[in-house]
Design a protein around this motif. Sequence first.
Motif, PDB file in Angstrom:
ATOM      1  N   ALA A 118       0.829  -1.210   0.000  1.00 21.98           N
ATOM      2  CA  ALA A 118       0.000   0.000   0.000  1.00 21.98           C
ATOM      3  C   ALA A 118       0.864   1.261   0.000  1.00 21.98           C
ATOM      4  CB  ALA A 118      -0.926  -0.001   1.207  1.00 21.98           C
ATOM      5  N   THR A 119       2.036   1.176   0.596  1.00 21.27           N
ATOM      6  CA  THR A 119       2.944   2.323   0.588  1.00 21.27           C
ATOM      7  C   THR A 119       3.623   2.453  -0.768  1.00 21.27           C
ATOM      8  OG1 THR A 119       3.328   2.021   2.954  1.00 21.27           O
ATOM      9  CG2 THR A 119       4.885   3.418   1.773  1.00 21.27           C
ATOM     10  N   LEU A 120       4.021   1.336  -1.360  1.00 20.59           N
ATOM     11  CA  LEU A 120       4.730   1.363  -2.640  1.00 20.59           C
ATOM     12  C   LEU A 120       3.875   1.866  -3.795  1.00 20.59           C
ATOM     13  CD1 LEU A 120       6.754  -1.976  -2.581  1.00 20.59           C
ATOM     14  CD2 LEU A 120       7.708   0.324  -2.838  1.00 20.59           C
ATOM     15  N   ILE A 121       2.616   1.443  -3.860  1.00 17.44           N
ATOM     16  CA  ILE A 121       1.804   1.782  -5.025  1.00 17.44           C
ATOM     17  C   ILE A 121       1.660   3.303  -5.143  1.00 17.44           C
ATOM     18  CG2 ILE A 121      -0.470   1.598  -3.911  1.00 17.44           C
ATOM     19  CD1 ILE A 121      -1.308   0.155  -6.632  1.00 17.44           C
ATOM     20  N   GLY A 122       1.915   3.786  -6.342  1.00 12.50           N
ATOM     21  CA  GLY A 122       1.832   5.217  -6.595  1.00 12.50           C
ATOM     22  C   GLY A 122       3.142   5.966  -6.409  1.00 12.50           C
ATOM     23  N   MET A 123       4.154   5.310  -5.837  1.00  6.24           N
ATOM     24  CA  MET A 123       5.460   5.965  -5.686  1.00  6.24           C
ATOM     25  C   MET A 123       6.200   5.921  -7.021  1.00  6.24           C
ATOM     26  SD  MET A 123       6.769   4.665  -1.920  1.00  6.24           S
ATOM     27  CE  MET A 123       8.275   5.650  -1.991  1.00  6.24           C
ATOM     28  N   ARG A 124       7.210   6.767  -7.148  1.00  5.80           N
ATOM     29  CA  ARG A 124       8.040   6.802  -8.347  1.00  5.80           C
ATOM     30  C   ARG A 124       9.496   6.580  -7.970  1.00  5.80           C
ATOM     31  NH1 ARG A 124       6.917  11.962 -11.726  1.00  5.80           N
ATOM     32  NH2 ARG A 124       8.272  10.813 -13.134  1.00  5.80           N
ATOM     33  N   VAL A 125      10.298   6.215  -8.953  1.00  8.34           N
ATOM     34  CA  VAL A 125      11.725   5.977  -8.736  1.00  8.34           C
ATOM     35  C   VAL A 125      12.353   7.222  -8.106  1.00  8.34           C
ATOM     36  CG1 VAL A 125      13.941   5.587  -9.878  1.00  8.34           C
ATOM     37  CG2 VAL A 125      11.924   4.283 -10.582  1.00  8.34           C
ATOM     38  N   GLY A 126      13.139   6.985  -7.060  1.00  5.93           N
ATOM     39  CA  GLY A 126      13.804   8.076  -6.358  1.00  5.93           C
ATOM     40  C   GLY A 126      13.005   8.631  -5.194  1.00  5.93           C
ATOM     41  N   GLU A 127      11.731   8.270  -5.113  1.00 12.17           N
ATOM     42  CA  GLU A 127      10.899   8.760  -4.021  1.00 12.17           C
ATOM     43  C   GLU A 127      11.171   8.003  -2.740  1.00 12.17           C
ATOM     44  OE1 GLU A 127       6.514  10.399  -4.138  1.00 12.17           O
ATOM     45  OE2 GLU A 127       6.806   8.854  -5.655  1.00 12.17           O
ATOM     46  N   ARG A 128      10.994   8.708  -1.634  1.00 10.04           N
ATOM     47  CA  ARG A 128      11.109   8.117  -0.300  1.00 10.04           C
ATOM     48  C   ARG A 128       9.812   8.392   0.429  1.00 10.04           C
ATOM     49  NH1 ARG A 128      16.557  10.406   2.063  1.00 10.04           N
ATOM     50  NH2 ARG A 128      16.231   8.752   3.560  1.00 10.04           N
ATOM     51  N   ALA A 129       9.423   7.454   1.278  1.00 12.97           N
ATOM     52  CA  ALA A 129       8.179   7.618   2.042  1.00 12.97           C
ATOM     53  C   ALA A 129       8.303   6.884   3.363  1.00 12.97           C
ATOM     54  CB  ALA A 129       6.997   7.058   1.249  1.00 12.97           C
ATOM     55  N   PRO A 130       7.556   7.341   4.358  1.00 12.20           N
ATOM     56  CA  PRO A 130       7.530   6.593   5.624  1.00 12.20           C
ATOM     57  C   PRO A 130       6.773   5.287   5.435  1.00 12.20           C
ATOM     58  CG  PRO A 130       6.098   8.533   5.738  1.00 12.20           C
ATOM     59  CD  PRO A 130       6.773   8.568   4.411  1.00 12.20           C
ATOM     60  N   LEU A 131       7.324   4.223   5.984  1.00 11.33           N
ATOM     61  CA  LEU A 131       6.697   2.902   5.927  1.00 11.33           C
ATOM     62  C   LEU A 131       6.265   2.527   7.332  1.00 11.33           C
ATOM     63  CD1 LEU A 131       5.993   0.192   4.548  1.00 11.33           C
ATOM     64  CD2 LEU A 131       8.370  -0.512   4.980  1.00 11.33           C
ATOM     65  N   LEU A 132       4.980   2.436   7.539  1.00 16.49           N
ATOM     66  CA  LEU A 132       4.425   2.052   8.828  1.00 16.49           C
ATOM     67  C   LEU A 132       4.555   0.545   8.980  1.00 16.49           C
ATOM     68  CD1 LEU A 132       2.867   3.087  11.313  1.00 16.49           C
ATOM     69  CD2 LEU A 132       0.764   2.732  10.021  1.00 16.49           C
ATOM     70  N   ASN A 133       5.090   0.101  10.111  1.00 15.02           N
ATOM     71  CA  ASN A 133       5.252  -1.326  10.385  1.00 15.02           C
ATOM     72  C   ASN A 133       4.147  -1.815  11.321  1.00 15.02           C
ATOM     73  OD1 ASN A 133       7.750  -1.790   8.930  1.00 15.02           O
ATOM     74  ND2 ASN A 133       8.687  -0.464  10.470  1.00 15.02           N
ATOM     75  N   GLN A 134       3.931  -3.122  11.354  1.00  9.60           N
ATOM     76  CA  GLN A 134       2.885  -3.724  12.193  1.00  9.60           C
ATOM     77  C   GLN A 134       3.034  -3.342  13.666  1.00  9.60           C
ATOM     78  OE1 GLN A 134       0.234  -4.991  11.259  1.00  9.60           O
ATOM     79  NE2 GLN A 134       0.509  -6.141   9.394  1.00  9.60           N
ATOM     80  N   ASP A 135       4.284  -3.189  14.118  1.00  4.32           N
ATOM     81  CA  ASP A 135       4.512  -2.870  15.530  1.00  4.32           C
ATOM     82  C   ASP A 135       4.365  -1.377  15.833  1.00  4.32           C
ATOM     83  OD1 ASP A 135       6.809  -1.770  14.413  1.00  4.32           O
ATOM     84  OD2 ASP A 135       8.205  -3.040  15.537  1.00  4.32           O
TER      85      ASP A 135
END
Length: 165
Positions: A118-135
């Motif tokens: 869900a975090t990856l979809i819609g991102m582009r090469v070179g982009e960074r985003a926060p990834l929420l983990n289960q914990d």
Amino acid sequence: MANVFASDQSPSHSRSVFRALGNTPTVLPRSDRLKLQEHLDDCDNATRPGSTLLAYVLANKLLNLRPVADLPYLDLVLGGSEVTYEIDGAAPCTGLLVHTARPGAPGGVIAVASLLGATLIGMRVGERAPLLNQDGSIATLSVISVVQPFCAAQTDEIVAQEGSK
């Protein structure tokens, strides 16, 4: 800041204000947008652990999404894309992003209906985003490369055509 939105501004000025604020919406084909909505609806009906976090990520993605008729960028992560990414600077990983992942799917398959997908979809090469983990912890996700399924098929077709000459 409220004055910027309340004042009568030209459309081009409004767009530049939003760009300056960093509010550039994610662009996805309509088919991927519809699938994201289905995944969100599934979260509302699910009682499995983590569905609340996934619903949050999907809802946020949908809120900041602009559906388009066609693929605007070749480096855009979509359902069916092979994506290479890294988490917190660790060794790069590659996976196939899919909307429908079956239980027991082989390694290298990333379900869109997961926090990573869900975090990856819609991102582009070179982009960074926060990834929420289960914990509840947050990591940094970076997209390194994307191969669209039709690009691989076109490359194979070009090679085959050149070989027959």
